[in-house]
Design an enzyme around this catalytic site. Structure first.
Site, PDB file in Angstrom:
ATOM      1  N   LYS A  52     -32.382 -33.943 -96.826  1.00 57.71           N
ATOM      2  CA  LYS A  52     -31.108 -33.245 -96.999  1.00 57.71           C
ATOM      3  C   LYS A  52     -29.934 -34.208 -96.852  1.00 57.71           C
ATOM      4  O   LYS A  52     -28.892 -34.031 -97.498  1.00 57.71           O
ATOM      5  CB  LYS A  52     -30.978 -32.095 -96.003  1.00 57.71           C
ATOM      6  CG  LYS A  52     -32.092 -31.068 -96.089  1.00 57.71           C
ATOM      7  CD  LYS A  52     -32.388 -30.651 -97.525  1.00 57.71           C
ATOM      8  CE  LYS A  52     -33.694 -29.895 -97.647  1.00 57.71           C
ATOM      9  NZ  LYS A  52     -34.897 -30.728 -97.566  1.00 57.71           N
ATOM     10  N   ALA A 119     -54.486 -38.202 -80.316  1.00 53.64           N
ATOM     11  CA  ALA A 119     -55.391 -37.363 -79.532  1.00 53.64           C
ATOM     12  C   ALA A 119     -56.665 -37.060 -80.309  1.00 53.64           C
ATOM     13  O   ALA A 119     -56.646 -36.913 -81.536  1.00 53.64           O
ATOM     14  CB  ALA A 119     -54.690 -36.066 -79.145  1.00 53.64           C
ATOM     15  N   GLY A 185     -42.603 -29.297-108.044  1.00 60.36           N
ATOM     16  CA  GLY A 185     -42.341 -28.327-106.999  1.00 60.36           C
ATOM     17  C   GLY A 185     -41.042 -28.670-106.305  1.00 60.36           C
ATOM     18  O   GLY A 185     -40.261 -29.507-106.770  1.00 60.36           O
ATOM     19  N   TYR A 186     -40.808 -28.041-105.141  1.00 59.59           N
ATOM     20  CA  TYR A 186     -39.504 -28.226-104.504  1.00 59.59           C
ATOM     21  C   TYR A 186     -39.285 -29.652-104.011  1.00 59.59           C
ATOM     22  O   TYR A 186     -38.169 -30.171-104.106  1.00 59.59           O
ATOM     23  CB  TYR A 186     -39.305 -27.204-103.375  1.00 59.59           C
ATOM     24  CG  TYR A 186     -40.067 -27.478-102.106  1.00 59.59           C
ATOM     25  CD1 TYR A 186     -39.459 -28.165-101.058  1.00 59.59           C
ATOM     26  CD2 TYR A 186     -41.374 -27.046-101.937  1.00 59.59           C
ATOM     27  CE1 TYR A 186     -40.142 -28.426 -99.889  1.00 59.59           C
ATOM     28  CE2 TYR A 186     -42.058 -27.288-100.766  1.00 59.59           C
ATOM     29  CZ  TYR A 186     -41.445 -27.987 -99.742  1.00 59.59           C
ATOM     30  OH  TYR A 186     -42.133 -28.243 -98.585  1.00 59.59           O
ATOM     31  N   GLY A 270     -47.801 -31.876-103.569  1.00 59.62           N
ATOM     32  CA  GLY A 270     -48.145 -30.900-102.545  1.00 59.62           C
ATOM     33  C   GLY A 270     -48.556 -31.554-101.239  1.00 59.62           C
ATOM     34  O   GLY A 270     -48.561 -32.786-101.111  1.00 59.62           O
ATOM     35  N   ASP A 310     -48.351 -25.928 -90.275  1.00 59.85           N
ATOM     36  CA  ASP A 310     -48.971 -26.234 -91.557  1.00 59.85           C
ATOM     37  C   ASP A 310     -50.489 -26.219 -91.521  1.00 59.85           C
ATOM     38  O   ASP A 310     -51.118 -25.963 -92.557  1.00 59.85           O
ATOM     39  CB  ASP A 310     -48.501 -27.603 -92.058  1.00 59.85           C
ATOM     40  CG  ASP A 310     -47.049 -27.597 -92.504  1.00 59.85           C
ATOM     41  OD1 ASP A 310     -46.388 -26.545 -92.378  1.00 59.85           O
ATOM     42  OD2 ASP A 310     -46.574 -28.647 -92.968  1.00 59.85           O
ATOM     43  N   HIS A 442     -13.876 -11.865 -97.415  1.00 51.76           N
ATOM     44  CA  HIS A 442     -13.405 -12.270 -98.746  1.00 51.76           C
ATOM     45  C   HIS A 442     -12.407 -13.419 -98.597  1.00 51.76           C
ATOM     46  O   HIS A 442     -11.555 -13.385 -97.699  1.00 51.76           O
ATOM     47  CB  HIS A 442     -12.712 -11.088 -99.430  1.00 51.76           C
ATOM     48  CG  HIS A 442     -12.069 -11.444-100.730  1.00 51.76           C
ATOM     49  ND1 HIS A 442     -12.795 -11.610-101.887  1.00 51.76           N
ATOM     50  CD2 HIS A 442     -10.764 -11.665-101.060  1.00 51.76           C
ATOM     51  CE1 HIS A 442     -11.971 -11.910-102.871  1.00 51.76           C
ATOM     52  NE2 HIS A 442     -10.722 -11.954-102.395  1.00 51.76           N
TER      53      HIS A 442
END
Length: 463
Positions: A52, A119, A185-186, A270, A310, A442
């Site tokens: 970002k 680990a 993809g993203y 991916g 994940d 607004h």
């Protein structure tokens, strides 16, 4: 060999792991967290946050270039700009360093012991950690597996040299003249767009028939138009066959062979669960395809062993892992919790951005319900006009019978910041009337949310 015991052991210091450990420490649990690299995991150190930062720098540079070319609608002109990518990367790394130190400080404040090293399970209650000072054995009453994910490698395109992962792409200090991105993809499109704005000639290749296949075509259309305007070449329905002598070898779905010249190849095909090398074969947990199987409390098939993030499957999002981590800590502390979320927002930080929460129109219809859906275009939104950001819309999906909101989607500049409002509406069980009757400030982009709900009810005001 050193040995320590604790109530809770968290393996992995990414968003899910460190949040779990911090919350456990706050609840008074004797907690140890093990991280083999830097606290913060992929998201903070080489993923969400640094990407970002690069996207923001690319947006700033593209805006200044437009001003220099006399293309800024605001009438601002500047001299021809330049970018020092090494300095940009140093700025990005500074942000990562600050956040990593912040996580370490929060763990210390919560009285969590941090062990740096890799680990490996001996059994369901014991791990051995390879540290710089030698092996460390940790015995725990409860264990949380939060080892995250890793980039998927392609057989015909192994990583190395000029074939890079997103991690390496974010560390480049010199702009590649020609960048090929494998994967639409993203991840591929976020970084591909950023490099195109920085001045690289970008080609995106994907075997799928269209870009961003996880999102419906209506949401993707403004993104595809912007990519075309930036000069990004899109090759969909195309397979990659290798990379030799600066040429990415391709095969189209009709069998035709071609190639694309590239100085760097970014593989963004991916991510996969990071399950190897942790000694998981010693505890033989049940699997759900390539992921660890868990229940609504993130419990695995072995008592006292939890898994979050994940490694447990889709959606592979940092905020899902964080929510799971917080819940597991509270469960271990004796609280009655289940993971029962009405919606987990997903954001694609392309140009323009895409945000989705809940069900799309197609998914809602697939449930057999009659639905109402309506969109409000940013072309009719005053704030979007003042930002020169009129591409896109906000869309609501609701049940036809009782107007319960089932999903909300948006595409447009800055719509990622609307994700919280969208998610809150679904979690609170809002109906179209609730959204329409809420007074929105607004001029803001958020007004499009209320206007979309009004339109679904049949009384739009500004369109």
């Amino acid at each position: 060999m050193k040995e320590i015991s604790c109530k809770l052991l968290v393996i992995g210091g990414g968003p899910g792991g460190y949040v779990c450990a911090i919350r456990a420490g706050q609840l008074g649990l004797d907690t140890v967290i093990v991280e083999k690299a830097r606290l913060g995991g992929t998201c903070l150190t080489v993923g969400c946050i640094p990407s970002k930062a690069l996207i923001h720098a690319a947006d700033e540079f593209a805006a200044v270039r437009a001003m220099a070319a006399g293309g800024a609608p605001t009438g601002i002109t500047v001299a021809e700009p330049a970018i020092d990518l090494a300095r940009t990367v140093a700025w990005k790394d500074g942000i990562v360093d600050r956040l990593t130190l912040g996580v370490a400080g929060l763990l210390k404040k919560a009285r969590v012991k941090t062990v740096t090293g890799h680990a490996r399970f001996r059994d369901g209650k014991t791990v051995e950690v390879d540290t710089e000072t030698g092996p460390q054995v940790i015995r725990a009453d409860e264990v949380v597996i939060a080892t995250g994910s890793a980039p998927v490698a392609l057989a015909d395109l192994p990583f190395g040299g000029d074939v890079v992962t997103s991690t390496a792409a974010l560390a480049l200090t010199a702009l590649p003249g020609r960048l090929a991105v494998v994967g639409a993809g993203y991840i591929g499109l976020e970084l591909g767009t950023a490099f195109a704005k920085l001045g690289a000639a970008v080609t995106v290749v994907d075997v799928a028939p269209r870009i961003l296949p996880a999102y419906d075509a209506e949401l993707v259309r403004p993104v595809a138009a912007r990519l075309e305007a930036l000069g990004v070449r899109l090759l969909t329905g195309t397979a990659v066959k290798g990379f030799r002598d600066g040429e990415l070898l391709l095969e189209s779905d009709d069998g035709g062979a071609t190639s694309v010249a590239a100085d760097k190849v970014l593989v963004a095909a991916g991510r996969r669960a990071a399950l190897e090398g942790w000694g998981l074969e010693e505890i033989d947990l049940d699997m759900d395809g390539p992921f660890l199987r868990i229940d609504e409390r993130c419990r695995t098939s072995m008592r006292g062993v939890y898994a979050i993030g994940d490694v447990t499957g889709e959606p592979m999002l940092a905020h899902r892992a964080m929510a799971q981590g917080e819940m597991v800590a509270e469960i271990v502390a004796g609280h009655d919790r289940v993971f029962d979320k009405a919606a987990i927002p997903a954001v694609c930080f392309t140009d323009p951005e895409i945000v989705t929460v809940g069900l799309s129109p197609e998914a809602a219809r697939a449930t057999g319900r009659e639905i109402r859906t309506a969109s409000f275009p940013f072309q009719a939104n005053g704030r979007a006009m003042t930002l020169s950001a009129e591409d896109g819309f906000v869309r609501v999906v609701a049940r036809a019978d009782n107007h319960l909101v089932l999903g909300i989607q948006a595409v447009g500049r800055g719509v990622s910041e609307l994700a919280a409002a969208f998610s809150l509406a679904l979690e609170m069980g809002a109906r179209l009337e609730d959204v329409a009757a809420t007074v929105h400030a607004h001029p803001t982009l958020g007004e499009a949310f209320a206007e979309a709900a009004m339109r679904a009810l049949g009384h739009a005001l500004h369109v």
